[in-house]
Design a protein around this motif. Structure first.
Motif, mmCIF file in Angstrom:
data_model
loop_
_atom_site.group_PDB
_atom_site.id
_atom_site.type_symbol
_atom_site.label_atom_id
_atom_site.label_comp_id
_atom_site.label_asym_id
_atom_site.label_seq_id
_atom_site.Cartn_x
_atom_site.Cartn_y
_atom_site.Cartn_z
ATOM 1 N N ASP A 1 42.617 0.571 11.323
ATOM 2 C CA ASP A 1 42.260 -0.667 10.598
ATOM 3 C C ASP A 1 41.746 -0.327 9.202
ATOM 4 O O ASP A 1 42.521 0.047 8.335
ATOM 5 C CB ASP A 1 41.281 -1.534 11.413
ATOM 6 C CG ASP A 1 40.185 -0.722 12.089
ATOM 7 O OD1 ASP A 1 39.473 0.017 11.376
ATOM 8 O OD2 ASP A 1 40.028 -0.816 13.321
ATOM 9 N N ASP A 2 40.434 -0.431 8.962
ATOM 10 C CA ASP A 2 39.909 -0.169 7.613
ATOM 11 C C ASP A 2 39.872 1.331 7.312
ATOM 12 O O ASP A 2 39.763 2.152 8.221
ATOM 13 C CB ASP A 2 38.462 -0.688 7.496
ATOM 14 C CG ASP A 2 38.412 -2.202 7.496
ATOM 15 O OD1 ASP A 2 39.474 -2.835 7.341
ATOM 16 O OD2 ASP A 2 37.304 -2.746 7.649
ATOM 17 N N ALA A 3 39.899 1.657 6.020
ATOM 18 C CA ALA A 3 39.689 3.040 5.599
ATOM 19 C C ALA A 3 38.188 3.295 5.454
ATOM 20 O O ALA A 3 37.396 2.334 5.365
ATOM 21 C CB ALA A 3 40.384 3.283 4.265
ATOM 22 N N ALA A 4 37.792 4.578 5.411
ATOM 23 C CA ALA A 4 36.370 4.914 5.309
ATOM 24 C C ALA A 4 35.758 4.339 4.026
ATOM 25 O O ALA A 4 34.634 3.809 4.041
ATOM 26 C CB ALA A 4 36.190 6.426 5.352
ATOM 27 N N GLY A 5 36.500 4.425 2.911
ATOM 28 C CA GLY A 5 35.991 3.885 1.643
ATOM 29 C C GLY A 5 35.792 2.377 1.733
ATOM 30 O O GLY A 5 34.816 1.828 1.225
ATOM 31 N N GLY B 1 30.962 -0.376 -3.779
ATOM 32 C CA GLY B 1 29.594 -0.128 -3.317
ATOM 33 C C GLY B 1 29.357 1.234 -2.690
ATOM 34 O O GLY B 1 28.202 1.609 -2.450
ATOM 35 N N GLY B 2 30.446 1.996 -2.415
ATOM 36 C CA GLY B 2 30.272 3.300 -1.758
ATOM 37 C C GLY B 2 29.242 4.188 -2.454
ATOM 38 O O GLY B 2 28.292 4.671 -1.821
ATOM 39 N N PRO B 3 29.387 4.404 -3.777
ATOM 40 C CA PRO B 3 28.422 5.278 -4.462
ATOM 41 C C PRO B 3 26.982 4.739 -4.399
ATOM 42 O O PRO B 3 26.036 5.524 -4.376
ATOM 43 C CB PRO B 3 28.925 5.293 -5.914
ATOM 44 C CG PRO B 3 30.371 4.947 -5.824
ATOM 45 C CD PRO B 3 30.514 4.026 -4.649
ATOM 46 N N PHE C 1 46.115 24.708 7.335
ATOM 47 C CA PHE C 1 44.754 24.162 7.268
ATOM 48 C C PHE C 1 44.753 22.690 7.614
ATOM 49 O O PHE C 1 45.824 22.049 7.636
ATOM 50 C CB PHE C 1 44.122 24.433 5.891
ATOM 51 C CG PHE C 1 44.756 23.739 4.710
ATOM 52 C CD1 PHE C 1 44.496 22.402 4.432
ATOM 53 C CD2 PHE C 1 45.594 24.443 3.843
ATOM 54 C CE1 PHE C 1 45.064 21.779 3.325
ATOM 55 C CE2 PHE C 1 46.165 23.815 2.729
ATOM 56 C CZ PHE C 1 45.900 22.473 2.473
ATOM 57 N N LEU C 2 43.558 22.189 7.909
ATOM 58 C CA LEU C 2 43.400 20.749 8.184
ATOM 59 C C LEU C 2 42.722 20.113 6.989
ATOM 60 O O LEU C 2 41.900 20.750 6.326
ATOM 61 C CB LEU C 2 42.509 20.523 9.421
ATOM 62 C CG LEU C 2 43.037 20.982 10.773
ATOM 63 C CD1 LEU C 2 41.974 20.726 11.855
ATOM 64 C CD2 LEU C 2 44.333 20.234 11.129
ATOM 65 N N CYS C 3 43.046 18.857 6.713
ATOM 66 C CA CYS C 3 42.373 18.147 5.633
ATOM 67 C C CYS C 3 42.006 16.740 6.081
ATOM 68 O O CYS C 3 42.845 16.009 6.606
ATOM 69 C CB CYS C 3 43.283 18.082 4.406
ATOM 70 S SG CYS C 3 42.488 17.276 3.009
ATOM 71 N N LEU C 4 40.731 16.405 5.907
ATOM 72 C CA LEU C 4 40.283 15.028 6.146
ATOM 73 C C LEU C 4 40.327 14.309 4.799
ATOM 74 O O LEU C 4 39.549 14.616 3.902
ATOM 75 C CB LEU C 4 38.852 15.035 6.699
ATOM 76 C CG LEU C 4 38.179 13.662 6.810
ATOM 77 C CD1 LEU C 4 38.854 12.771 7.843
ATOM 78 C CD2 LEU C 4 36.689 13.819 7.152
ATOM 79 N N THR C 5 41.291 13.402 4.656
ATOM 80 C CA THR C 5 41.439 12.659 3.397
ATOM 81 C C THR C 5 40.809 11.290 3.564
ATOM 82 O O THR C 5 41.246 10.497 4.399
ATOM 83 C CB THR C 5 42.932 12.496 3.028
ATOM 84 O OG1 THR C 5 43.569 13.757 3.164
ATOM 85 C CG2 THR C 5 43.074 12.019 1.600
ATOM 86 N N VAL C 6 39.772 11.039 2.762
ATOM 87 C CA VAL C 6 39.023 9.784 2.900
ATOM 88 C C VAL C 6 38.963 9.081 1.547
ATOM 89 O O VAL C 6 38.354 9.582 0.605
ATOM 90 C CB VAL C 6 37.591 10.043 3.435
ATOM 91 C CG1 VAL C 6 37.570 10.008 4.933
ATOM 92 C CG2 VAL C 6 37.007 11.358 2.944
ATOM 93 N N SER C 7 39.613 7.908 1.467
ATOM 94 C CA SER C 7 39.617 7.194 0.187
ATOM 95 C C SER C 7 39.415 5.705 0.444
ATOM 96 O O SER C 7 39.115 5.291 1.575
ATOM 97 C CB SER C 7 40.933 7.454 -0.534
ATOM 98 O OG SER C 7 41.963 6.758 0.107
ATOM 99 N N GLY D 1 38.387 10.059 -2.631
ATOM 100 C CA GLY D 1 37.189 9.581 -3.333
ATOM 101 C C GLY D 1 35.917 9.612 -2.508
ATOM 102 O O GLY D 1 34.837 9.880 -3.046
ATOM 103 N N VAL D 2 36.016 9.369 -1.193
ATOM 104 C CA VAL D 2 34.806 9.337 -0.361
ATOM 105 C C VAL D 2 34.218 10.747 -0.186
ATOM 106 O O VAL D 2 33.047 10.892 0.179
ATOM 107 C CB VAL D 2 35.093 8.652 0.991
ATOM 108 C CG1 VAL D 2 33.860 8.576 1.866
ATOM 109 C CG2 VAL D 2 35.662 7.253 0.779
ATOM 110 N N SER D 3 34.998 11.770 -0.478
ATOM 111 C CA SER D 3 34.415 13.120 -0.358
ATOM 112 C C SER D 3 33.399 13.387 -1.462
ATOM 113 O O SER D 3 32.743 14.430 -1.466
ATOM 114 C CB SER D 3 35.477 14.220 -0.277
ATOM 115 O OG SER D 3 36.418 14.095 -1.281
#
Ligand code: KG4
Ligand code: ZN
Length: 346
Positions: free
Chosen positions: A158-162, A178-180, A129-135, A283-285
Motif C-alpha cells: 500500500d503506502d510507501a515509507a516516505g 513532513g518526513g524531515p 547485495f541487498l538494498c532497502l530502497t525507501v522513498s 530519500g527516507v534513508s
C-alpha cells in the motif's frame, strides 16, 4: 573512459550529472518550491518547472564538471517510473541531445538507479547485495546480483515509507513534506511512550496503511486509544492541545514503528538469502533514526552496511549517471524511439 551526461526528471527535482569512467564529476539538482502550498507535488506544475530548469541545470552540471558538450560520450536519462509529464521533459531533452550529437542514448530505471547510488563512493558493497530502497513513492528490498541484474524480493502493498512519514506529519498538522520534521522532533522524544501496531504481513512485503489508520484514531482520541470508539472521541481543541504537549514523543513513537517495520523485514531478507552486504537508498534513508538503527542492526548481525552520501539518497542525476555508466560498459543502449513510461517492469 566514457564520459556520461545524465538527466533525472521523474518527479519534482530537475537534475543533471556528469560521470567520467564511473566517477561523478558533478551532480546538480534544482528543487521545485512551487508545490509547497499545495501539500504535495502537482504533476502539471512539475512538468512546467522541469521545462524551465532543464537547460540551466544541464549547463551547470557541465560547467561544474569542467566539461563541454562535445566531451560527452553518451546521454543517460530516467525513462521510468515517475510522473509521465515530468519524465517526458527529461526524456525528450535527452533524445534530442543524442540525436543532435550523434551519441548513444541510455534509458535508466529510476528505482534501479537508487540502488546503484551505493556504487558511487567507496567503500562499495560486493555482489550480491541487498538494498532497502525507501522513498516517497516506493519501499522495496532489492537483491542485486550485478549492476544490470537485480530483482525486487519485497515491496509495499500500500503506502510507501516516505508516504507513511508524510501522511503522519499531515495528521499532526505539519507542512509537506513532513518526513524531515518528524525526524527533527523525534530526536527529543521517547520512542517507547506510545505503541503503534506492527502489521502482520507474510513474506518480505510491507504495509503502512494500518499504521496510518491507527495514528488517525490515536489523534482523534487525543491519545486515549488507537481504536475507533465514539466514546473516546476528543474535541478539536483537546486534540490540538494533546499534539502540542506531546509532539516529540508522538513523532519518536511513529518513527520508531516505521523503522521497526522496515528493519525487521530487512533482517529477514538477510537471513533468508544469507547475504550480509546490505545497503540503504532513497530519500527516507536521510532519516537519522533509520540510519542509526540500521547501523546498530548491522553491528549486531555482522553485516557490511552502506548508505549513499545524502546528495545521492534523494532524487538526483548522479545515480542515473552511475547506472548509465554500467549500462554503457555492457553496450545496453536505447533506440531513439524509446518512450518514457509512468510504470516499469524490472
Ligand atoms: O527519494 P525521495 O527524495 O523522492 C521520491 O519519493 O522519489 O524521497 C522523498 C521522501 C519524502 O516522503 C520525505 O518526507 C522523505 O523522503 N524524507 C524523510 C526524511 N528526509 C526525506 N523521511 C523521514 N526523515 C527524513 N529525515
Ligand atoms: Zn526517487
Amino acid at each position: 573512459m566514457p564520459v556520461i551526461l545524465a538527466i533525472e526528471s521523474s518527479c519534482d527535482e530537475t537534475s543533471a550529472a556528469v560521470c567520467a569512467d564511473g566517477n561523478i564529476l558533478s551532480n546538480f539538482i534544482a528543487n521545485q518550491t512551487v508545490h509547497e502550498k499545495y501539500g504535495g507535488v502537482v504533476p502539471e506544475l512539475a512538468s512546467r518547472a522541469h521545462m524551465q530548469h532543464i537547460i540551466p541545470v544541464v549547463d551547470a552540471a557541465l560547467k561544474q564538471a569542467n566539461c563541454e558538450i562535445k566531451d560527452i560520450d553518451a546521454i543517460a536519462f530516467t525513462q521510468s517510473p515517475g510522473l509521465i509529464g515530468s519524465l517526458l521533459v527529461g526524456g525528450q531533452f535527452a533524445k534530442s541531445l543524442a540525436l543532435a550529437l550523434n551519441k548513444p542514448l541510455i534509458a535508466v530505471h529510476h528505482m534501479q538507479a537508487h540502488v546503484l547510488a551505493n556504487l558511487i563512493d567507496d567503500p562499495k558493497p560486493s555482489f550480491p547485495f541487498l538494498c532497502l530502497t525507501v522513498s516517497g513513492g516506493h519501499t522495496q528490498i532489492v537483491l542485486c546480483e550485478s549492476p544490470t541484474n537485480m530483482k525486487v524480493i519485497g515491496e509495499t502493498i500500500d503506502d510507501a515509507a516516505g508516504e507513511a512519514f508524510d501522511k503522519s506529519a499531515k495528521l499532526l498538522g505539519l507542512p509537506y513534506p513532513g518526513g524531515p520534521l518528524i525526524d527533527k522532533y523525534a530526536k527529543e522524544g521517547n520512542p517507547e511512550r506510545f505503541k503503534f501496531p506492527e502489521p502482520n504481513i507474510p513474506d518480505l512485503n510491507f504495509s503502512f496503511s494500518g499504521l496510518k489508520t491507527s495514528i488517525l484514531y490515536f489523534l482523534q482520541n487525543a491519545g486515549k486509544s488507537n481504536l475507533y470508539k465514539e466514546e473516546f472521541a476528543a474535541t478539536e481543541e483537546e486534540k490540538k492541545e494533546f499534539i502540542q504537549n506531546n509532539l516529540a514523543d508522538i513523532c519518536a513513537s511513529i518513527q520508531h514503528r516505521i523503522i521497526t517495520i522496515l528493519l525487521n523485514k530487512l533482517k529477514r531478507a538477510s537471513l533468508e538469502t544469507g547475504i550480509v552486504d546490505i545497503c540503504l537508498a532513497g530519500g527516507v534513508s536521510a532519516n537519522s533514526g533509520l540510519r542509526k538503527a540500521f547501523e546498530e542492526m548491522g553491528r549486531k548481525y555482522h553485516w557490511n552496511t552502506f548508505i549513499p552520501a545524502f546528495q545521492y539518497c534523494t532524487d538526483n542525476a548522479g545515480m542515473i549517471a552511475i547506472t548509465g555508466y554500467y549500462k554503457y560498459l555492457e553496450g545496453l543502449f536505447a533506440d531513439l524511439s524509446v518512450s518514457s513510461t509512468a510504470r516499469a517492469e524490472w
